[in-house]
Design an enzyme around this catalytic site. Structure first.
Site, mmCIF file in Angstrom:
data_model
loop_
_atom_site.group_PDB
_atom_site.id
_atom_site.type_symbol
_atom_site.label_atom_id
_atom_site.label_comp_id
_atom_site.label_asym_id
_atom_site.label_seq_id
_atom_site.Cartn_x
_atom_site.Cartn_y
_atom_site.Cartn_z
ATOM 1 N N LYS A 48 0.868 -1.178 0.000
ATOM 2 C CA LYS A 48 0.000 0.000 0.000
ATOM 3 C C LYS A 48 0.896 1.216 0.000
ATOM 4 C CE LYS A 48 -4.506 0.431 0.081
ATOM 5 N NZ LYS A 48 -5.446 -0.575 -0.437
HETATM 6 P P1 NAD Z 1 -12.980 7.135 -3.075
HETATM 7 O O1 NAD Z 1 -11.972 8.152 -2.787
HETATM 8 O O2 NAD Z 1 -13.394 6.883 -4.482
HETATM 9 O O3 NAD Z 1 -14.302 7.452 -2.233
HETATM 10 C C1 NAD Z 1 -14.312 7.584 -0.848
HETATM 11 C C2 NAD Z 1 -15.712 8.024 -0.428
HETATM 12 O O4 NAD Z 1 -15.801 8.014 0.993
HETATM 13 C C3 NAD Z 1 -16.047 9.455 -0.883
HETATM 14 O O5 NAD Z 1 -17.421 9.505 -1.241
HETATM 15 C C4 NAD Z 1 -15.798 10.262 0.392
HETATM 16 O O6 NAD Z 1 -16.560 11.469 0.412
HETATM 17 C C5 NAD Z 1 -16.293 9.281 1.428
HETATM 18 N N1 NAD Z 1 -15.820 9.549 2.771
HETATM 19 C C6 NAD Z 1 -14.572 9.907 3.171
HETATM 20 N N2 NAD Z 1 -14.556 10.059 4.501
HETATM 21 C C7 NAD Z 1 -15.815 9.764 4.932
HETATM 22 C C8 NAD Z 1 -16.425 9.735 6.202
HETATM 23 N N3 NAD Z 1 -15.734 10.018 7.315
HETATM 24 N N4 NAD Z 1 -17.738 9.400 6.279
HETATM 25 C C9 NAD Z 1 -18.458 9.098 5.162
HETATM 26 N N5 NAD Z 1 -17.916 9.109 3.943
HETATM 27 C C10 NAD Z 1 -16.622 9.437 3.836
HETATM 28 O O7 NAD Z 1 -12.444 5.780 -2.389
HETATM 29 P P2 NAD Z 1 -12.812 4.286 -2.770
HETATM 30 O O8 NAD Z 1 -11.834 3.818 -3.766
HETATM 31 O O9 NAD Z 1 -14.273 4.149 -3.026
HETATM 32 O O10 NAD Z 1 -12.433 3.549 -1.395
HETATM 33 C C11 NAD Z 1 -13.344 3.460 -0.309
HETATM 34 C C12 NAD Z 1 -12.891 2.356 0.626
HETATM 35 O O11 NAD Z 1 -12.848 1.121 -0.105
HETATM 36 C C13 NAD Z 1 -11.498 2.527 1.221
HETATM 37 O O12 NAD Z 1 -11.474 1.954 2.506
HETATM 38 C C14 NAD Z 1 -10.626 1.712 0.286
HETATM 39 O O13 NAD Z 1 -9.423 1.293 0.908
HETATM 40 C C15 NAD Z 1 -11.556 0.546 0.012
HETATM 41 N N6 NAD Z 1 -11.234 -0.186 -1.209
HETATM 42 C C16 NAD Z 1 -11.193 0.422 -2.424
HETATM 43 C C17 NAD Z 1 -10.909 -0.328 -3.557
HETATM 44 C C18 NAD Z 1 -10.898 0.266 -4.937
HETATM 45 O O14 NAD Z 1 -10.749 -0.478 -5.907
HETATM 46 N N7 NAD Z 1 -11.084 1.561 -5.114
HETATM 47 C C19 NAD Z 1 -10.639 -1.706 -3.443
HETATM 48 C C20 NAD Z 1 -10.723 -2.305 -2.184
HETATM 49 C C21 NAD Z 1 -11.027 -1.538 -1.077
#
Ligand code: NAD
Length: 420
Positions: free
Chosen positions: A107
């Site tokens: 990461k």
């Molecule tokens: P992103 O940046 O696209 O979106 C994050 C979202 O969470 C946004 O809508 C933001 O406004 C919201 N957010 C941030 N802080 C917040 C809070 N305190 N309360 C409510 N909403 C909040 O990120 P993503 O890629 O969708 O990732 C989200 C989660 O999923 C993370 O934990 C990431 O590690 C995990 N994840 C992502 C992927 C991927 O392929 N993108 C894969 C596996 C896991």
């Protein structure tokens, strides 16, 4: 002070110790499995639009190198630390191993708020970060992907920067790229789609009717929005609550998630989306629903709210949304709350990233149907394994999932031996 000092790293270690106890792992072997193999911290000086120079802190943690190169996302978020990065890398290791992907976990990221950077500044931070990482990454060493705060465009800048330095196009250095530069059809949607595939499997097991079910989704970015669209429009579940870092919205009659998605694409967040009641973001997690999908940040389900969750299925789209203290409570509520643990639930992203890497190495592209079909097959296999093990050993789904991952890494370490 420990370089990984951080509450999220402590949480990942605590989770690991629970699994190590369950697997009876010798005390001598625990640190070797748990501690990151390599960690880099870099300082990124960047020209800002106002003429000033700002320095940002960047990190990359490669958790283990036993099964192949490392693989993991890149997070741009204001409070990112080495410890949080290390925790996320450790979870990636167990996730890859659970799903039989030939990777160790990694990461990385930059401590910055991407919403406060102009496009030029975001490009400069992205390119500088990749440039600083060039000695440590590579298609056979460590492959980057997207995570919170980064997207396809950032991956394209990473790939371009790495390629310019090598003198030829190396698109297999990152995954989650735009399709126009060697990205895979369906990668952007893969994590959310995987979450929904597993929610459907759980509903099937629990004999729940999707058409009569409701869902609440925290986070409306890549994972949350795709999960909301897919659950709402394809599966027929009524989405009654959505939130992001600006607002939490609740409407018992159902929220138009397509309109919400279009709004976010135009405005960048849900702040001015005018549907439903504005409610307290923490309370939203405790509201009545059939499916709760935390898809934003870590540790949102903790000892204070775990006993108050009213969902039947907790589908962990985010990494590390549930603390070990909350797990103890949810373990006792196993017949009330069906947990789909993060390393299984959100594995769709890294599985399709693996396909993208393989296709990049072979200069060969698969269709979206092929990609999605292969994705669901791997998830199905992992889901069945986790459910079987949890039942047989009378352990939680998280313990079953993590133990399967940890065991595979441990077997590989034992087979390879300790050098010299
Ligand atoms: P992103 O940046 O696209 O979106 C994050 C979202 O969470 C946004 O809508 C933001 O406004 C919201 N957010 C941030 N802080 C917040 C809070 N305190 N309360 C409510 N909403 C909040 O990120 P993503 O890629 O969708 O990732 C989200 C989660 O999923 C993370 O934990 C990431 O590690 C995990 N994840 C992502 C992927 C991927 O392929 N993108 C894969 C596996 C896991």
């Amino acid at each position: 002070m420990h370089i990984y000092d951080d509450a999220v790293f402590t949480m990942a270690c605590d989770q690991f110790q629970v699994i190590a106890d369950y697997l009876n792992i010798d005390k001598n072997d625990r640190d070797r499995l748990m501690m990151p193999k390599r960690s880099m911290a870099v300082t990124l000086p960047v020209h800002m639009d106002d003429g000033s120079t700002k320095t940002f802190q960047g990190y990359r943690v490669q958790h283990h190198l036993t099964l192949g190169p490392t693989k993991g996302g890149t997070r741009f978020s204001p409070d990112l630390s080495m410890g949080e990065t290390a925790a996320l890398a450790m979870w990636m290791s167990w996730k890859c191993a659970l799903n039989n992907l030939p990777y160790g976990g990694a990461k990385g990221g930059v401590a910055c708020d991407p919403s406060k950077l102009s496009r030029n500044e975001l490009e400069a931070v992205s390119r500088r970060y990749m440039q600083e990482m060039i000695p440590f990454v590579g298609p056979h060493t460590d492959i980057m992907g997207p995570d919170m705060g980064t997207n396809e465009q950032v991956m394209a800048w990473f790939m371009d920067t790495y390629s310019v330095y090598q003198g030829y196009c190396v698109n297999e250095i990152v995954t989650g790229k735009p399709v126009s530069v060697g990205g895979t059809e369906g990668r952007r949607e893969s994590t959310g789609r995987g979450v929904v595939y597993l929610v459907e499997r759980a509903m099937d097991m629990l004999k729940m009717d999707p058409e009569k079910s409701t869902a609440i989704i925290q986070g409306f970015g890549n994972v949350g929005s795709v999960a909301a669209l897919s659950l709402g429009l394809k599966t027929g579940v009524k989405i009654v609550g959505i939130s992001d870092h600006t607002v939490a919205l609740y409407n018992p009659k159902g929220i138009d998630v397509k309109a919400a998605d279009q709004h976010v694409q135009k405005k960048g967040n849900l702040r001015a989306f005018d549907e439903g009641d504005r409610i307290d973001a923490n309370e939203m997690l405790e509201m009545e629903c059939d499916v709760l999908v935390p898809a934003a940040v870590d540790r949102v389900i903790h000892e204070k709210n775990a006993s108050k969750l009213k969902c039947r299925i907790l589908a962990e789209g985010a990494n590390g949304p549930t603390t070990p203290e909350a797990d103890l409570i949810l373990n006792k509520r196993w017949d009330e709350v069906f947990v789909i643990p993060d390393i299984l639930c959100n594995a769709g992203g890294v599985i399709v990233s693996y396909f993208e890497w393989v296709q990049g190495l072979q200069s060969y592209l698969w269709t979206e149907t092929e990609v999605t079909d292969k994705l669901f097959r791997i998830l199905e296999h992992s889901f069945s394994q986790v459910i079987r093990r949890a039942k047989a050993d009378k352990v939680s789904h998280r313990t079953a999932a993590m133990a399967t991952g940890v065991e595979r890494v441990m077997k590989a370490k034992v087979a390879r031996g300790l050098f010299p």
